[in-house]
Write a protein that holds these residues in place. Structure first.
Motif, mmCIF file in Angstrom:
data_model
loop_
_atom_site.group_PDB
_atom_site.id
_atom_site.type_symbol
_atom_site.label_atom_id
_atom_site.label_comp_id
_atom_site.label_asym_id
_atom_site.label_seq_id
_atom_site.Cartn_x
_atom_site.Cartn_y
_atom_site.Cartn_z
ATOM 1 N N LEU A 1 0.717 -1.070 0.127
ATOM 2 C CA LEU A 1 0.119 0.050 -0.134
ATOM 3 C C LEU A 1 0.558 0.652 0.011
ATOM 4 O O LEU A 1 2.158 1.465 0.794
ATOM 5 C CB LEU A 1 -1.170 -0.049 1.220
ATOM 6 C CG LEU A 1 -2.162 1.350 1.473
ATOM 7 C CD1 LEU A 1 -3.257 1.492 0.265
ATOM 8 C CD2 LEU A 1 -2.198 1.882 2.759
ATOM 9 N N VAL A 2 0.660 2.153 -1.148
ATOM 10 C CA VAL A 2 1.557 3.440 -0.575
ATOM 11 C C VAL A 2 -0.027 4.748 -0.729
ATOM 12 O O VAL A 2 -0.987 5.045 -1.666
ATOM 13 C CB VAL A 2 1.883 3.551 -2.287
ATOM 14 C CG1 VAL A 2 2.496 5.102 -1.974
ATOM 15 C CG2 VAL A 2 3.224 2.447 -2.706
ATOM 16 N N THR A 3 0.605 4.928 0.053
ATOM 17 C CA THR A 3 -0.373 6.292 0.631
ATOM 18 C C THR A 3 0.676 7.487 0.801
ATOM 19 O O THR A 3 1.975 7.811 1.253
ATOM 20 C CB THR A 3 -1.140 5.864 1.424
ATOM 21 O OG1 THR A 3 -2.710 7.039 1.209
ATOM 22 C CG2 THR A 3 -0.792 6.515 3.245
ATOM 23 N N ALA B 1 -6.819 11.671 2.726
ATOM 24 C CA ALA B 1 -6.315 10.504 2.384
ATOM 25 C C ALA B 1 -5.751 8.983 3.043
ATOM 26 O O ALA B 1 -5.905 8.131 3.216
ATOM 27 C CB ALA B 1 -5.561 10.124 0.771
ATOM 28 N N HIS B 2 -4.813 9.847 3.945
ATOM 29 C CA HIS B 2 -3.241 9.358 4.300
ATOM 30 C C HIS B 2 -4.853 8.571 5.982
ATOM 31 O O HIS B 2 -4.821 7.098 6.335
ATOM 32 C CB HIS B 2 -2.830 10.111 5.133
ATOM 33 C CG HIS B 2 -2.231 9.193 6.402
ATOM 34 N ND1 HIS B 2 -0.920 8.288 6.566
ATOM 35 C CD2 HIS B 2 -2.990 9.891 7.997
ATOM 36 C CE1 HIS B 2 -0.854 8.349 8.029
ATOM 37 N NE2 HIS B 2 -1.647 8.270 8.844
ATOM 38 N N ARG B 3 -5.638 8.724 6.128
ATOM 39 C CA ARG B 3 -6.529 8.157 7.171
ATOM 40 C C ARG B 3 -7.415 6.966 6.697
ATOM 41 O O ARG B 3 -7.232 6.146 7.751
ATOM 42 C CB ARG B 3 -7.839 9.733 8.117
ATOM 43 C CG ARG B 3 -6.975 10.988 8.585
ATOM 44 C CD ARG B 3 -7.408 11.467 8.891
ATOM 45 N NE ARG B 3 -6.422 12.735 9.976
ATOM 46 C CZ ARG B 3 -6.695 13.391 9.967
ATOM 47 N NH1 ARG B 3 -8.851 14.637 9.435
ATOM 48 N NH2 ARG B 3 -6.207 15.046 9.952
ATOM 49 N N VAL B 4 -7.608 7.310 5.708
ATOM 50 C CA VAL B 4 -8.185 6.107 4.730
ATOM 51 C C VAL B 4 -7.746 5.360 4.299
ATOM 52 O O VAL B 4 -8.553 4.222 5.083
ATOM 53 C CB VAL B 4 -9.349 6.860 4.164
ATOM 54 C CG1 VAL B 4 -9.623 5.594 2.926
ATOM 55 C CG2 VAL B 4 -10.659 8.249 4.148
ATOM 56 N N ALA B 5 -7.076 5.112 3.928
ATOM 57 C CA ALA B 5 -5.464 4.232 3.718
ATOM 58 C C ALA B 5 -5.597 3.053 5.292
ATOM 59 O O ALA B 5 -5.784 2.562 4.613
ATOM 60 C CB ALA B 5 -4.294 5.014 2.976
ATOM 61 N N THR B 6 -5.226 4.302 6.087
ATOM 62 C CA THR B 6 -4.190 3.572 7.026
ATOM 63 C C THR B 6 -5.855 2.676 8.183
ATOM 64 O O THR B 6 -5.737 1.990 7.960
ATOM 65 C CB THR B 6 -3.967 4.042 7.876
ATOM 66 O OG1 THR B 6 -2.717 5.199 7.550
ATOM 67 C CG2 THR B 6 -2.869 3.794 9.722
#
Length: 315
Positions: A148-150, A165-170
């Motif tokens: 996963l990359v963000t 986006a960081h929060r959603v990805a994490t």
């Protein structure tokens, strides 16, 4: 018994970005390289970039405060960019238009972004974290990526959509790994390696010095190769990986950047870098390791492949 390496055809990369063009600037060479090598790349964009600045005068009527049709236009731009990179699996989080670009303004002291004074009610920045994360859980459990990359927690330069986006990805990755969490969204999958985008401090300072030596005006990051740099630039000791897309990856990345005329000026500082410093400035993309174990490294202590260290048990 020793596990065999993860076959290239089974390697799956998932990237989560905020707006069209973010993915190309940050990871275009990586995506082009991996697609060319036969790896699977899934690109998720969280908004359509409706609040972006329009650099083409004849398209200014698309702006949010006029016709408000920039998002649809950028939908076409990202399709062209994905074609240039060879990426065939591109998705908008929750479907096109589900979450709107939140906009931003620059902090009074400069150097980083903060939320705009007026934010649309459907803005991604205002989205319920669980609702948005569930949309990503569906994708993670379908695609089953190993990488996963963000963005980092600051979103690189503070843009509220990058932070979200960081929060959603994490959070989405964490939820996707829980077997009892909403099984109707698919079978659980734990992504073994997470990376955050980064810019190398040493490479950035070196590039700025070379531009100055070539007589070019350095128009970004304050213009001083020895001065303070914004948070998007990361000290080299915090970097874990570099992917070198080579000349082919750099050319694909530049072609994809040209697909965004509303956002990137072909005669602007981005392309001045390429004209004066060659392919290397765009071919090399750096990453911080946020989860997982660093695999084999080069002489600089960096992985040269985001899938380094993974074996066939992750197929």
């Amino acid at each position: 018994m020793t596990s065999s390496p993860l076959p290239v055809a089974d390697q799956r990369l998932l990237l989560v970005h905020a707006h069209p063009d973010d993915e190309t600037i940050g990871n275009g060479a990586t995506m082009a390289k991996y697609v060319a090598e036969g790896r699977r790349v899934t690109m998720v964009t969280c908004t359509a970039g409706e609040m972006g600045e329009i650099l083409v005068p004849e398209l200014e009527h698309l702006a949010a405060d006029r016709e408000d049709k920039l998002g649809e236009h950028r939908r076409g731009e990202i399709a062209d960019a994905m074609a240039a990179l060879g990426v065939t699996d591109h998705r908008f989080l929750g479907g096109f238009g589900r979450f709107r670009d939140s906009g931003m303004k620059w902090a009074p002291e400069g150097g980083y972004a903060i939320p705009a004074d007026d934010v649309h009610e459907n803005a991604f920045w205002h989205s319920d974290l669980v609702v948005a994360a569930d949309e990503l859980v569906r994708i993670i459990r379908e695609v089953r990526p190993q990488v996963l990359v963000t963005y980092d927690e600051f979103g690189g330069y503070g843009h509220p959509d990058h932070k979200q986006a960081h929060r959603v990805a994490t959070y989405g990755a964490a939820l996707a790994a829980v077997p009892s969490y909403k099984p109707e969204l698919g079978a659980a999958w734990d992504i073994p390696k997470h990376y955050w985008n980064a810019m190398s401090e040493s490479r950035m300072r070196e590039g700025m010095r070379q531009l100055k030596a070539a007589g070019e005006e350095v128009e970004f990051f304050g213009g001083d190769p020895d001065g303070p740099l914004p948070p998007v630039v990361v000290a080299d000791e915090h970097l874990a990986a570099v992917v070198d897309g080579g000349s082919e990856g750099a050319r694909a990345k530049l072609d994809a950047m040209r697909a965004y005329p509303t956002q990137i000026q072909v005669d602007g500082p981005f392309f001045a870098l390429s004209n004066n410093l060659g392919d290397r400035v765009w071919a090399e993309e750096f990453y911080r390791l946020a989860k997982g174990v660093q695999g084999p490294v080069n002489d600089e202590g960096l992985e040269t492949d985001l899938f380094a260290g993974l074996d066939s048990s992750w197929a």
